[in-house]
Design an enzyme around this catalytic site. Structure first.
Site, PDB file in Angstrom:
ATOM      1  N   CYS A  38      93.207  -6.683  22.562  1.00  0.00           N
ATOM      2  CA  CYS A  38      92.745  -6.912  23.941  1.00  0.00           C
ATOM      3  C   CYS A  38      91.217  -6.789  24.048  1.00  0.00           C
ATOM      4  O   CYS A  38      90.645  -5.760  23.688  1.00  0.00           O
ATOM      5  CB  CYS A  38      93.416  -5.894  24.853  1.00  0.00           C
ATOM      6  SG  CYS A  38      92.681  -5.799  26.499  1.00  0.00           S
TER       7      CYS A  38
HETATM    8  N1  LIG Z   1      90.660  -5.174  34.355  1.00  0.00           N
HETATM    9  C1  LIG Z   1      91.297  -4.676  33.235  1.00  0.00           C
HETATM   10  C2  LIG Z   1      92.069  -5.765  32.510  1.00  0.00           C
HETATM   11  C3  LIG Z   1      92.878  -5.220  31.369  1.00  0.00           C
HETATM   12  C4  LIG Z   1      93.906  -6.247  30.901  1.00  0.00           C
HETATM   13  O1  LIG Z   1      94.155  -7.264  31.560  1.00  0.00           O
HETATM   14  N2  LIG Z   1      94.525  -5.965  29.744  1.00  0.00           N
HETATM   15  C5  LIG Z   1      95.571  -6.867  29.250  1.00  0.00           C
HETATM   16  C6  LIG Z   1      95.461  -7.098  27.755  1.00  0.00           C
HETATM   17  S1  LIG Z   1      94.120  -8.100  27.307  1.00  0.00           S
HETATM   18  C7  LIG Z   1      96.924  -6.205  29.408  1.00  0.00           C
HETATM   19  O2  LIG Z   1      97.103  -5.061  29.048  1.00  0.00           O
HETATM   20  N3  LIG Z   1      97.861  -6.947  29.961  1.00  0.00           N
HETATM   21  C8  LIG Z   1      99.197  -6.479  30.121  1.00  0.00           C
HETATM   22  C9  LIG Z   1      99.822  -7.049  31.358  1.00  0.00           C
HETATM   23  O3  LIG Z   1      99.192  -7.814  32.061  1.00  0.00           O
HETATM   24  O4  LIG Z   1     100.965  -6.707  31.601  1.00  0.00           O
HETATM   25  C10 LIG Z   1      90.248  -4.016  32.369  1.00  0.00           C
HETATM   26  O5  LIG Z   1      89.190  -4.624  32.139  1.00  0.00           O
HETATM   27  O6  LIG Z   1      90.457  -2.895  31.945  1.00  0.00           O
END
Ligand SMILES: N[C@@H](CCC(=O)N[C@@H](CS)C(=O)NCC(=O)O)C(=O)O
Length: 365
Positions: A101
């Site tokens: 990520c």
């Molecule tokens: N705004 C968050 C975004 C984090 C994010 O979108 N992480 C993704 C992986 S790249 C995730 O864990 N997605 C899981 C989901 O959407 O269920 C940050 O910058 O910390």
């Protein structure tokens, strides 16, 4: 392998010293492509549209074809200010990340750059993210278990804090072992806590290193804003778009902004001058994923960093090869496997493309 017409166009573009995608032949081809009738139905998943569009885990676009990232929910701060609930302490906090990520990557990177590896412990989820979200699978090379909460899934941690939680189970998560709760799950805020709040307890050589110095904040904020919208998140908006016009609008913005970055890095070593700042830290996770994943998987294929952006490529290789913190936190297997095998709507057979080779070009070339 480039098609011969594209190869010729590239050579011609090099001669004209202009980005490949602005070369008249490529621009003409792009215009033709835009005016082509749509071959895909506007709602390719019409039967399941509601479920797919609402799927929080797998990056499906909304019914208008746009992917929209939802805001993070836990927004507390670690602070040494009097009265703070979360004070900086050794062994009190645990960081949950995925090497795949890009948002989590920032936090792992700053944890290293600020000498916090002995202060804040780390868990790494498996690279595969399915319908249930991220899971712990310590047998996977590079992944770990969860020694703090004993969770099997990242969602267990969110439900432990709030059994009625209905948001996404995202990485990164900064966990407080003392009060058993999530401090923060927003990477842009976690990295800023790391810059300054632990300075009294880290090794002396890391104290005072601040990638968001007060004097630079306005400039960094300005760059962060368009880099986030059109590059960091822009690649996702291109790749997860479910309508061609939406995709084309976003992919063009990605490359317009890469041109802008290229011009900045033609003038200075780092984005904002001679010093590494938060602007570089936030750009790196996207650029390091660009050629190996985003070019083909998210169809950001108007050009490649290694072939079309010499100054960005030099900057990338400098960070990767000259700073161990950047290479130690870059796990190409997790990056490539995650995207190409988790997003079944993009790559139904889960075949991970073999190239480009190598993942990172040596500095000498
Ligand atoms: N705004 C968050 C975004 C984090 C994010 O979108 N992480 C993704 C992986 S790249 C995730 O864990 N997605 C899981 C989901 O959407 O269920 C940050 O910058 O910390």
């Amino acid at each position: 392998m480039l098609s011969s017409s594209r190869a010729i166009a590239r050579i011609a573009a090099d001669r004209l010293h202009q980005p490949l995608w602005k070369h008249p032949a490529i621009a003409r081809a792009a215009r033709l492509q835009v005016s082509c009738p749509k071959l895909t139905p506007r709602r390719p998943f019409s039967l399941k549209a509601k479920t797919m569009a609402d799927s929080p885990h797998l990056g499906y676009a909304s019914l208008d074809g746009e992917f929209r990232r939802k805001p993070s929910v836990f927004r507390n701060c670690i602070s040494s200010e009097p009265g703070s609930e979360f004070t900086p302490e050794k062994d009190r906090y645990h960081l949950y990340i995925s090497w795949a990520c890009p948002w989590a990557h920032r936090t792992a990177l700053v944890r290293e750059l600020k000498g916090l590896t002995d202060i804040i412990s780390l868990s790494v989820v498996d690279w595969y993210m399915g319908e249930g979200g991220w899971r712990f699978k310590p047998d996977t090379p590079g992944a770990t278990d969860d020694p703090v909460n004993g969770a099997s899934w990242l969602s267990d941690i969110y439900f432990k804090v709030n059994p009625d939680y209905t948001g996404r189970y995202t990485v990164p998560v900064l966990w407080d072992k003392k009060t058993s709760q999530i401090v923060n799950n927003e990477s842009s805020e976690i990295i800023r806590m790391f810059y300054t709040q632990f300075d009294d307890i880290i090794e002396p050589q890391y104290r005072g290193i601040n990638f968001y110095k007060p004097a630079d904040q306005a400039k960094i904020d300005e760059v962060n804003e368009w880099v986030y919208d059109t590059i960091n998140n822009g690649v996702y908006k291109s790749g997860f778009a479910s309508q061609e016009d939406v995709y084309i609008a976003h992919v063009k913005k990605v490359f317009e902004s890469l041109d802008r970055v290229e011009a900045m890095l033609a003038k200075s070593k780092y984005l904002l001058g001679d010093e590494l700042t938060e602007a570089d830290i936030r750009l790196y996770p996207t650029i390091v994923r660009f050629d190996p994943v985003y070019v083909q998987h998210f169809k950001c294929n108007i050009g490649m960093i290694r072939h079309d952006y010499p100054h960005i490529h030099d900057w990338l290789r400098h960070l990767y090869w000259d700073y161990p913190e950047f290479s130690r936190t870059t796990n190409f297997d997790h990056i490539k496997y995650h995207y190409t095998r988790s997003h079944k709507q993009i790559n139904p057979f889960s075949i991970t493309p073999y190239g480009p080779l190598p993942n990172m070009v040596p500095k000498s070339k």
